[in-house]
Scaffold this motif. Structure first.
Motif, mmCIF file in Angstrom:
data_model
loop_
_atom_site.group_PDB
_atom_site.id
_atom_site.type_symbol
_atom_site.label_atom_id
_atom_site.label_comp_id
_atom_site.label_asym_id
_atom_site.label_seq_id
_atom_site.Cartn_x
_atom_site.Cartn_y
_atom_site.Cartn_z
ATOM 1 N N ASN A 30 81.976 -61.788 60.974
ATOM 2 C CA ASN A 30 82.384 -63.090 61.500
ATOM 3 C C ASN A 30 83.814 -63.116 62.018
ATOM 4 O O ASN A 30 84.366 -64.181 62.286
ATOM 5 C CB ASN A 30 82.221 -64.165 60.424
ATOM 6 C CG ASN A 30 83.121 -63.918 59.231
ATOM 7 O OD1 ASN A 30 83.684 -62.826 59.089
ATOM 8 N ND2 ASN A 30 83.289 -64.910 58.385
ATOM 9 N N ASP A 31 84.390 -61.942 62.182
ATOM 10 C CA ASP A 31 85.778 -61.877 62.627
ATOM 11 C C ASP A 31 85.917 -62.014 64.140
ATOM 12 O O ASP A 31 85.145 -61.421 64.893
ATOM 13 C CB ASP A 31 86.395 -60.544 62.208
ATOM 14 C CG ASP A 31 87.484 -60.718 61.181
ATOM 15 O OD1 ASP A 31 87.910 -59.697 60.608
ATOM 16 O OD2 ASP A 31 87.930 -61.857 60.961
ATOM 17 N N TYR A 32 86.913 -62.749 64.549
ATOM 18 C CA TYR A 32 87.292 -62.834 65.947
ATOM 19 C C TYR A 32 88.447 -61.864 66.207
ATOM 20 O O TYR A 32 89.111 -61.414 65.284
ATOM 21 C CB TYR A 32 87.741 -64.255 66.301
ATOM 22 C CG TYR A 32 86.607 -65.206 66.540
ATOM 23 C CD1 TYR A 32 85.770 -65.598 65.505
ATOM 24 C CD2 TYR A 32 86.366 -65.716 67.811
ATOM 25 C CE1 TYR A 32 84.720 -66.477 65.720
ATOM 26 C CE2 TYR A 32 85.323 -66.600 68.037
ATOM 27 C CZ TYR A 32 84.508 -66.964 66.986
ATOM 28 O OH TYR A 32 83.469 -67.829 67.213
ATOM 29 N N THR A 34 91.968 -61.535 68.356
ATOM 30 C CA THR A 34 92.951 -62.350 69.054
ATOM 31 C C THR A 34 94.098 -61.456 69.517
ATOM 32 O O THR A 34 94.519 -60.564 68.792
ATOM 33 C CB THR A 34 93.492 -63.459 68.132
ATOM 34 O OG1 THR A 34 92.402 -64.151 67.523
ATOM 35 C CG2 THR A 34 94.330 -64.458 68.923
ATOM 36 N N GLN A 49 91.413 -64.944 72.962
ATOM 37 C CA GLN A 49 90.622 -64.689 71.768
ATOM 38 C C GLN A 49 89.160 -64.545 72.140
ATOM 39 O O GLN A 49 88.679 -65.238 73.048
ATOM 40 C CB GLN A 49 90.797 -65.832 70.775
ATOM 41 C CG GLN A 49 90.057 -65.670 69.454
ATOM 42 C CD GLN A 49 90.248 -66.873 68.547
ATOM 43 O OE1 GLN A 49 89.710 -67.953 68.772
ATOM 44 N NE2 GLN A 49 91.043 -66.688 67.512
ATOM 45 N N LEU A 89 94.938 -58.891 66.752
ATOM 46 C CA LEU A 89 94.859 -59.457 65.409
ATOM 47 C C LEU A 89 93.410 -59.638 65.000
ATOM 48 O O LEU A 89 92.622 -60.210 65.745
ATOM 49 C CB LEU A 89 95.579 -60.811 65.391
ATOM 50 C CG LEU A 89 95.392 -61.662 64.139
ATOM 51 C CD1 LEU A 89 96.082 -61.029 62.954
ATOM 52 C CD2 LEU A 89 95.927 -63.065 64.368
ATOM 53 N N GLY A 91 91.081 -60.281 61.045
ATOM 54 C CA GLY A 91 91.294 -60.563 59.638
ATOM 55 C C GLY A 91 91.319 -59.277 58.842
ATOM 56 O O GLY A 91 90.797 -58.253 59.271
ATOM 57 N N TYR A 98 90.686 -62.985 53.028
ATOM 58 C CA TYR A 98 91.065 -62.570 54.371
ATOM 59 C C TYR A 98 92.408 -63.176 54.751
ATOM 60 O O TYR A 98 92.676 -64.341 54.476
ATOM 61 C CB TYR A 98 90.015 -63.015 55.392
ATOM 62 C CG TYR A 98 88.987 -61.957 55.675
ATOM 63 C CD1 TYR A 98 87.764 -61.959 55.042
ATOM 64 C CD2 TYR A 98 89.259 -60.937 56.578
ATOM 65 C CE1 TYR A 98 86.826 -60.989 55.304
ATOM 66 C CE2 TYR A 98 88.335 -59.950 56.835
ATOM 67 C CZ TYR A 98 87.117 -59.980 56.191
ATOM 68 O OH TYR A 98 86.184 -59.013 56.445
ATOM 69 N N PRO A 100 95.396 -63.012 58.161
ATOM 70 C CA PRO A 100 95.643 -62.505 59.513
ATOM 71 C C PRO A 100 96.630 -61.345 59.468
ATOM 72 O O PRO A 100 97.782 -61.517 59.076
ATOM 73 C CB PRO A 100 96.231 -63.722 60.238
ATOM 74 C CG PRO A 100 96.742 -64.611 59.164
ATOM 75 C CD PRO A 100 95.946 -64.353 57.938
ATOM 76 N N THR A 101 96.175 -60.175 59.862
ATOM 77 C CA THR A 101 96.978 -58.961 59.763
ATOM 78 C C THR A 101 97.208 -58.349 61.129
ATOM 79 O O THR A 101 96.258 -58.061 61.853
ATOM 80 C CB THR A 101 96.278 -57.941 58.848
ATOM 81 O OG1 THR A 101 96.052 -58.537 57.572
ATOM 82 C CG2 THR A 101 97.122 -56.689 58.687
#
Lengths: 112, 119
Positions: A30-32, A34, A49, A89, A91, A98, A100-101
């Motif tokens: 489910n990660d986007y 960006t 994104q 970016l 998660g 999670y 933001p890394t």
């Protein structure tokens, strides 16, 4: 861990198209993804994104293959003012949740 | 609509002192994130606040702390300052899909940062 890997630096010339690729082999379902642009001594600025396939806005395009293990930021016809550091970016799991890394970023230098 | 605002823009402190940095998120955003960016380096995750609670912290010593107020603004405190704490401190905010749970589809937006110099 959805660690990201980007080239450290890239060089281009005004008017060229620049493609910066980010690897994120362990991206969550489910990660986007960006992308941000950062000029020296300023906060990162949101560029684009996406989740899958292709996303386009007025400044860039984002290409994401079906396996989503990488993404490519495409900057059309760059100018000198596009010289900046670009970050992708996703998660990442830390401390059980999670967060933001950011990766190390790609320093793009556009030459006249 | 106002973006993320941070204050002060620049701060000079002496080693051993305390520094307090402030952040106001975008209206409607309940999550606030703090990052440290040393000169020439990437963004290191420091703290995440959501609905007034600390949700996660990065690999930083306890002398880095903060809080989030009822209006969702936030404060970062750095105690017993060391020379290596000199950096750009960035605050970011986002909406949240589910309280206490980060969702990368909610874009995070950054302020312009606060420069902390420790001498």
């Amino acid at each position: 861990l959805a660690k990201t890997t980007q080239p450290i630096s890239m060089d281009s010339y005004e008017g060229q198209e620049v493609n910066i690729t980010c690897s994120h082999n362990n991206i969550a379902t489910n990660d986007y993804i960006t992308w941000y642009q950062q000029f020296p001594s300023q906060g990162p600025r949101f560029i684009i994104q996406g989740y899958k396939t292709k996303v386009t806005n007025e400044v860039a395009s984002l290409f994401i293959p079906a396996d989503r293990k990488s993404s490519t930021l495409s900057l059309p016809r760059v100018s000198l003012s596009d010289t900046a550091v670009y970050y992708c970016l996703v998660g990442d799991i830390s401390g059980g949740s999670y967060i933001p890394t950011f990766g190390r970023g790609t320093s793009l230098i556009v030459h006249p | 609509e106002a973006g993320v605002t941070q204050s002060p823009t620049h701060l000079i402190k002496t080693r051993g002192q305390q520094a307090t940095l402030r952040c106001s998120p975008i209206s409607g955003h309940t999550s606030v994130y703090w990052y440290q960016q040393a000169l020439g380096l990437g963004l290191q995750f420091l703290l995440w606040y959501d609905e007034g609670e600390e949700r996660n912290r990065g690999n930083f010593p306890p002398r880095f702390s903060g809080r989030q107020f009822p209006n969702y603004s936030s404060e970062l405190n750095v105690n017993a300052l060391e020379l290596e704490d000199s950096a750009l401190y960035l605050c970011a905010s986002s909406e949240i899909l589910e309280t206490g749970r980060f969702f990368s589809g909610n874009t995070i937006y950054f302020g312009e940062g606060s420069w902390l110099t420790v001498v």
